[in-house]
Design a protein around this motif. Sequence first.
Motif, PDB file in Angstrom:
ATOM      1  N   THR A 165      17.509  46.014  68.367  1.00 37.49           N
ATOM      2  CA  THR A 165      16.596  45.029  67.962  1.00 37.49           C
ATOM      3  C   THR A 165      17.271  44.582  66.624  1.00 37.49           C
ATOM      4  OG1 THR A 165      14.891  46.015  66.927  1.00 37.49           O
ATOM      5  CG2 THR A 165      14.721  45.759  69.502  1.00 37.49           C
ATOM      6  N   PRO A 166      16.871  43.236  66.457  1.00 36.54           N
ATOM      7  CA  PRO A 166      17.199  42.635  65.095  1.00 36.54           C
ATOM      8  C   PRO A 166      16.203  43.200  63.899  1.00 36.54           C
ATOM      9  CG  PRO A 166      17.067  40.946  66.356  1.00 36.54           C
ATOM     10  CD  PRO A 166      16.800  42.052  67.386  1.00 36.54           C
ATOM     11  N   GLN A 167      15.144  43.766  64.309  1.00 34.15           N
ATOM     12  CA  GLN A 167      14.139  44.116  63.532  1.00 34.15           C
ATOM     13  C   GLN A 167      14.814  45.773  62.949  1.00 34.15           C
ATOM     14  OE1 GLN A 167      13.232  42.953  66.496  1.00 34.15           O
ATOM     15  NE2 GLN A 167      12.307  41.124  65.579  1.00 34.15           N
ATOM     16  N   TYR A 168      15.139  46.361  64.033  1.00 35.74           N
ATOM     17  CA  TYR A 168      15.751  47.924  63.776  1.00 35.74           C
ATOM     18  C   TYR A 168      16.759  47.586  62.755  1.00 35.74           C
ATOM     19  CZ  TYR A 168      16.939  52.574  64.468  1.00 35.74           C
ATOM     20  OH  TYR A 168      17.136  53.937  64.234  1.00 35.74           O
ATOM     21  N   VAL A 169      17.788  46.855  62.988  1.00 40.38           N
ATOM     22  CA  VAL A 169      19.004  46.489  62.209  1.00 40.38           C
ATOM     23  C   VAL A 169      18.528  46.242  60.911  1.00 40.38           C
ATOM     24  CG1 VAL A 169      21.089  45.283  61.835  1.00 40.38           C
ATOM     25  CG2 VAL A 169      20.494  46.038  64.066  1.00 40.38           C
ATOM     26  N   LEU A 222      22.152  37.822  61.065  1.00 40.08           N
ATOM     27  CA  LEU A 222      21.272  37.914  62.363  1.00 40.08           C
ATOM     28  C   LEU A 222      20.469  36.403  62.511  1.00 40.08           C
ATOM     29  CD1 LEU A 222      20.054  41.513  62.532  1.00 40.08           C
ATOM     30  CD2 LEU A 222      22.004  40.525  64.039  1.00 40.08           C
ATOM     31  N   GLY A 223      20.341  35.975  63.735  1.00 36.20           N
ATOM     32  CA  GLY A 223      19.681  34.949  63.814  1.00 36.20           C
ATOM     33  C   GLY A 223      20.395  33.570  63.857  1.00 36.20           C
ATOM     34  N   HIS A 224      21.338  33.488  63.132  1.00 38.04           N
ATOM     35  CA  HIS A 224      22.294  32.404  63.123  1.00 38.04           C
ATOM     36  C   HIS A 224      22.901  32.069  64.405  1.00 38.04           C
ATOM     37  CE1 HIS A 224      26.000  29.851  61.948  1.00 38.04           C
ATOM     38  NE2 HIS A 224      24.994  29.536  60.804  1.00 38.04           N
ATOM     39  N   SER A 225      23.299  31.014  64.664  1.00 37.61           N
ATOM     40  CA  SER A 225      24.020  30.504  66.074  1.00 37.61           C
ATOM     41  C   SER A 225      25.267  31.467  66.462  1.00 37.61           C
ATOM     42  CB  SER A 225      24.079  28.921  66.107  1.00 37.61           C
ATOM     43  OG  SER A 225      25.089  28.711  65.216  1.00 37.61           O
ATOM     44  N   ASP A 226      26.042  31.767  65.391  1.00 37.39           N
ATOM     45  CA  ASP A 226      27.337  32.557  65.371  1.00 37.39           C
ATOM     46  C   ASP A 226      26.892  33.814  65.665  1.00 37.39           C
ATOM     47  OD1 ASP A 226      28.587  30.283  64.699  1.00 37.39           O
ATOM     48  OD2 ASP A 226      29.184  30.958  62.738  1.00 37.39           O
ATOM     49  N   SER A 227      25.707  34.352  65.708  1.00 36.90           N
ATOM     50  CA  SER A 227      25.385  35.805  65.973  1.00 36.90           C
ATOM     51  C   SER A 227      25.049  36.232  67.540  1.00 36.90           C
ATOM     52  CB  SER A 227      24.290  36.389  64.803  1.00 36.90           C
ATOM     53  OG  SER A 227      23.183  35.734  65.130  1.00 36.90           O
ATOM     54  N   GLN A 228      25.006  34.981  68.163  1.00 42.58           N
ATOM     55  CA  GLN A 228      24.658  35.260  69.564  1.00 42.58           C
ATOM     56  C   GLN A 228      25.378  36.290  70.332  1.00 42.58           C
ATOM     57  OE1 GLN A 228      24.646  31.774  71.971  1.00 42.58           O
ATOM     58  NE2 GLN A 228      22.719  32.176  72.654  1.00 42.58           N
TER      59      GLN A 228
END
Length: 171
Positions: free
Chosen positions: A154-158, A4-10
């Motif tokens: 959300t990324p935080q939830y994951v 998560l947060g990496h450009s490939d994860s958009q």
Amino acid sequence: LVRLGHSDSQGILDGTVHVFSKLDGTNAVVWHDEAGFHCGSRSNELVTHDNHGFKAWATSDDPVAVRLRDMARDYPGTVFYGEWLVRNVFKDYEGTAWRRFYLFDAFEPNCLTDVMEGTVRGEGQYFHYDYLAARAAQYGQYCVPPIAVLLCPTPQYVEALTEQATFLTLN
């Protein structure tokens, strides 16, 4: 695996999201085509070498391996991705978990796929998890179960779900 947060994860958290435990063994793939049954590692077809015993097992008379070959034969050209659970960095798995193939994805091309190069010529689709899990069960295969199925998390939830990533681990 995409961080998560990496450009490939958009866009990876858009829509329905399946969250899984990450197994720490070695990547393994199988497929069947006009030339027969094939085994691979992350980037190589296993022709003259093995991948920590995966090819030896996958081509053996073990009933689970036989059914894996049957599944690949019944879905020609489909690439079945999994983890061959052998000792790697993480070593706290249940005793019965080792030296098994755990499915986590399958790609069905509409035309030619270069499996080892990871490139697709033409189009295809990945199996929906529910379809993959049903096929795995039908053929007696092990499939990594989801920790959660979420809608636009959300990324935080994951990230908070990492505490639940205990599939096959000793507790």
